[in-house]
Design a protein around this motif. Structure first.
Motif, PDB file in Angstrom:
ATOM      1  N   ILE A 118       0.831  -1.199   0.000  1.00 19.51           N
ATOM      2  CA  ILE A 118       0.000   0.000   0.000  1.00 19.51           C
ATOM      3  C   ILE A 118       0.867   1.251   0.000  1.00 19.51           C
ATOM      4  CG2 ILE A 118      -2.043  -1.034   1.045  1.00 19.51           C
ATOM      5  CD1 ILE A 118      -1.095  -0.049   3.771  1.00 19.51           C
ATOM      6  N   SER A 119       2.113   1.096   0.469  1.00 21.40           N
ATOM      7  CA  SER A 119       3.102   2.171   0.427  1.00 21.40           C
ATOM      8  C   SER A 119       4.474   1.568   0.168  1.00 21.40           C
ATOM      9  CB  SER A 119       3.144   2.950   1.749  1.00 21.40           C
ATOM     10  OG  SER A 119       1.905   3.562   2.030  1.00 21.40           O
ATOM     11  N   SER A 163      10.094   7.474   9.775  1.00 18.04           N
ATOM     12  CA  SER A 163       8.655   7.405   9.545  1.00 18.04           C
ATOM     13  C   SER A 163       8.122   8.619   8.797  1.00 18.04           C
ATOM     14  CB  SER A 163       7.906   7.251  10.881  1.00 18.04           C
ATOM     15  OG  SER A 163       8.123   8.383  11.704  1.00 18.04           O
ATOM     16  N   SER A 172      -4.793   1.781   7.971  1.00 16.73           N
ATOM     17  CA  SER A 172      -4.019   1.417   6.775  1.00 16.73           C
ATOM     18  C   SER A 172      -3.011   0.325   7.114  1.00 16.73           C
ATOM     19  CB  SER A 172      -3.311   2.636   6.177  1.00 16.73           C
ATOM     20  OG  SER A 172      -4.269   3.583   5.718  1.00 16.73           O
ATOM     21  N   THR A 220      -0.065   3.906  11.796  1.00 17.36           N
ATOM     22  CA  THR A 220      -0.568   4.296  10.482  1.00 17.36           C
ATOM     23  C   THR A 220       0.373   3.743   9.421  1.00 17.36           C
ATOM     24  OG1 THR A 220      -1.517   6.351  11.356  1.00 17.36           O
ATOM     25  CG2 THR A 220      -1.154   6.240   8.979  1.00 17.36           C
ATOM     26  N   ASP A 221      -0.225   3.115   8.398  1.00 16.02           N
ATOM     27  CA  ASP A 221       0.552   2.671   7.241  1.00 16.02           C
ATOM     28  C   ASP A 221       1.604   1.642   7.660  1.00 16.02           C
ATOM     29  OD1 ASP A 221       1.858   2.422   4.796  1.00 16.02           O
ATOM     30  OD2 ASP A 221       2.967   4.298   5.042  1.00 16.02           O
ATOM     31  N   GLN A 234      -1.694  -3.638   5.977  1.00 14.76           N
ATOM     32  CA  GLN A 234      -1.649  -4.685   4.949  1.00 14.76           C
ATOM     33  C   GLN A 234      -0.904  -5.887   5.493  1.00 14.76           C
ATOM     34  OE1 GLN A 234       0.380  -3.604   1.291  1.00 14.76           O
ATOM     35  NE2 GLN A 234       0.907  -5.740   0.876  1.00 14.76           N
ATOM     36  N   ARG A 246       8.777   2.093   0.520  1.00 15.87           N
ATOM     37  CA  ARG A 246       9.641   2.650   1.558  1.00 15.87           C
ATOM     38  C   ARG A 246      10.925   3.210   0.960  1.00 15.87           C
ATOM     39  NH1 ARG A 246       5.260   2.867   4.531  1.00 15.87           N
ATOM     40  NH2 ARG A 246       4.517   0.824   5.229  1.00 15.87           N
ATOM     41  N   ASN A 254      -9.400   0.246   7.536  1.00 17.52           N
ATOM     42  CA  ASN A 254      -8.696   0.192   6.258  1.00 17.52           C
ATOM     43  C   ASN A 254      -7.601  -0.879   6.290  1.00 17.52           C
ATOM     44  OD1 ASN A 254     -10.198   2.392   5.073  1.00 17.52           O
ATOM     45  ND2 ASN A 254      -9.065   3.723   6.480  1.00 17.52           N
ATOM     46  N   SER A 301       4.963   2.906  12.790  1.00 15.75           N
ATOM     47  CA  SER A 301       4.223   3.435  11.647  1.00 15.75           C
ATOM     48  C   SER A 301       5.117   3.602  10.422  1.00 15.75           C
ATOM     49  CB  SER A 301       3.595   4.784  12.007  1.00 15.75           C
ATOM     50  OG  SER A 301       2.563   4.636  12.958  1.00 15.75           O
ATOM     51  N   HIS A 302       4.469   3.648   9.256  1.00 15.49           N
ATOM     52  CA  HIS A 302       5.174   3.828   7.972  1.00 15.49           C
ATOM     53  C   HIS A 302       6.329   2.821   7.868  1.00 15.49           C
ATOM     54  CE1 HIS A 302       2.734   7.398   7.623  1.00 15.49           C
ATOM     55  NE2 HIS A 302       3.195   7.818   8.773  1.00 15.49           N
ATOM     56  N   THR A 337       7.429  -1.486   6.937  1.00 16.03           N
ATOM     57  CA  THR A 337       7.175  -2.778   6.304  1.00 16.03           C
ATOM     58  C   THR A 337       8.098  -3.835   6.900  1.00 16.03           C
ATOM     59  OG1 THR A 337       6.470  -1.783   4.207  1.00 16.03           O
ATOM     60  CG2 THR A 337       7.234  -4.062   4.128  1.00 16.03           C
TER      61      THR A 337
END
Length: 467
Positions: free
Chosen positions: A36-37, A73, A189, A147-148, A191, A39, A212, A96-97, A99
């Motif tokens: 979804i994002s 982040s 958010s 988030t994310d 995944q 890095r 989400n 957050s932010h 993977t």
């Protein structure tokens, strides 16, 4: 001449790369993944002293690597790469932010030492641990107020090594509720994709108070006699998509929840806008999809499509009771295939475990708007057992275009209905009289939700690889 020099340069770089590999110098590794994002920064667990021998503890390495990446982040986020190996660790928290990426043949192993599992406060919508009063053990991989965040890979595995927990639970040697394998709280958010989750101590994947969420391409596996190893439990969550998932479980493959009795009623956070597609479930003692039994904050707008149950106790099951309060409404399922079942359809208004004696026994759950269509089932012991609550019937039930082949050894009537109201059209064997027979009726299935259209990006990992 230029082409000759290019060839010479290429050969020189290749030789240098081979020499570097022989000396153990990290080489650059590239691969693509879907997220979804994407890095901007990445590290390997080996950069922080990780050793993937299945014996050495990597707890410090995971904590240090995630703390390092948390600094980025607000600067493009960070990715923690876990290469092939067996990476033993205690519990750890995400940021957050971020993977977490597991390469092929990478296995993150949960510690078998219960001292490596700290305690956590009970969830406010439960008021206590699900299995014991008071606190609960913290989940193996955990995140809160994030988030994310992404957990993904190329088919890697997160192994909870749950056997030690199952044994202690069965022998009554635990004072607190067992831990989940992966849990997110108050997060947005999220995944989780392209991995195997194996042998969770308790519920496997538990997003709670979050929104989400995308869960894709997963295998979730536990022995069919392991206690309460639910596959996925969306709990007080909004906008969740679960698709292309294969689950073998000792409990419900997917259990939709929203809090327990008076605590869930007071917290008042429903699960809604949930999409389940292309699910395969094997669970001989539980349901393919369960709604409840902890549903006191409400469950609303659940869509299930193209789902298959094999050797599973029941298809879609509603579990509730007096004292639960809350509601289950706006449930839609189409394209169900079921093979070797005890019940194709099961609604139970007398599923009555309670957290304590303070619940309101007069809190009536509302069950309405249940729509099932396009169903094929074979080798079924009982087509449907639909049991509402006296004085509080389950209403708005619709079943259409359903063919159910009974097991020839079944001694039960195909249908048993009590305190339910609805319609049936094109259903074989003919349902009970509580479902009024209609001709040429198709149960509704709503238009797609925005979460169904969320697309992942094509991301590229470029980082050091330790040969």
């Amino acid at each position: 001449m230029r082409s000759i020099w290019c060839v010479i340069l290429g050969l020189f770089l290749l030789v240098r790369g081979i020499e570097g590999w022989k000396r153990g110098v990290p080489a650059v590794k590239f691969f693509e993944y879907a997220g979804i994002s994407c890095r901007a920064h990445s590290v390997s667990i080996e950069d922080f002293g990780g050793i993937g021998d299945g014996k050495t503890s990597n707890t410090r390495a995971f904590h240090d690597a995630i703390a390092h990446l948390a600094r980025f982040s607000d600067r493009g986020g960070g990715l923690l790469y876990v290469p092939a190996g067996r990476w033993l660790t205690a519990t750890f928290n995400l940021t957050s932010h971020f993977t977490l990426y597991l390469d092929k043949d990478a296995v993150i192993l949960a510690s078998k030492d219960i001292r490596d599992w700290p305690l956590a406060k009970p969830l406010p919508s439960y008021g206590r641990g699900r299995e014991a009063p008071g606190d609960r053990y913290a989940s193996f991989i955990f995140g809160t107020n994030l988030t994310d965040v992404i957990i993904t890979g190329n088919g890697g595995t997160i192994n909870g090594q749950g056997k030690v927990w199952w044994r202690k639970f069965r022998h009554g040697k635990l004072n607190y509720t067992r831990p989940h394998l992966v849990e997110f709280m108050y997060s947005n958010s999220v995944q989780i994709s392209n991995l195997t989750l194996l042998n969770s101590p308790f519920w496997t994947l538990h997003p709670v108070y979050s929104s989400n969420i995308i869960i894709q391409g997963m295998r979730i596996l536990a022995p069919v006699k392991s206690p309460n190893t639910d596959g996925i439990d969306p709990d007080s969550c909004t906008n969740t998509k679960i698709e292309d998932v294969h689950i073998v479980s000792g409990d419900d493959c997917i259990a939709v929840k929203s809090g327990w009795d008076e605590y869930g009623i007071q917290y008042g956070m429903p699960t809604k806008h949930l999409v389940i597609r292309r699910l395969t479930c094997i669970s001989p003692y539980s349901a393919m999809i369960a709604l409840g039994s902890e549903m006191s904050g409400g469950i609303e707008d659940v869509r299930a499509e193209d789902i298959t149950a094999i050797n599973t106790e029941s298809g879609i099951r509603i579990k509730t009771a007096m004292g639960r309060g809350g509601y289950v409404k706006g449930i839609y399922a189409k394209g169900m295939k079921m093979h070797t079942m005890k019940w194709a359809f099961w609604m139970n208004g007398n599923y009555g475990s309670h957290p304590d004696s303070h619940y309101n026994p007069k809190a009536r759950p509302v069950i309405q708007g249940i729509n099932y269509r396009d169903i094929m089932a074979e080798n079924v012991m009982m087509a449907g057992q639909l049991q509402g609550i006296s004085g509080d019937p389950f209403t708005g039930i619709c079943i259409s275009n359903a063919t159910i082949s009974m097991n020839p050894k079944s001694k039960e009537a195909p249908w048993s209905c009590m305190d339910v109201q609805g319609i049936a059209s094109g259903v074989t064997p003919r349902p009970c009289n509580e479902l009024i027979h209609k001709k040429a009726v198709t149960c509704v299935f709503p238009e797609p939700l925005p979460i169904e259209d969320v697309k992942v990006k094509r991301c590229v990992y470029k980082g050091k690889h330790h040969p």
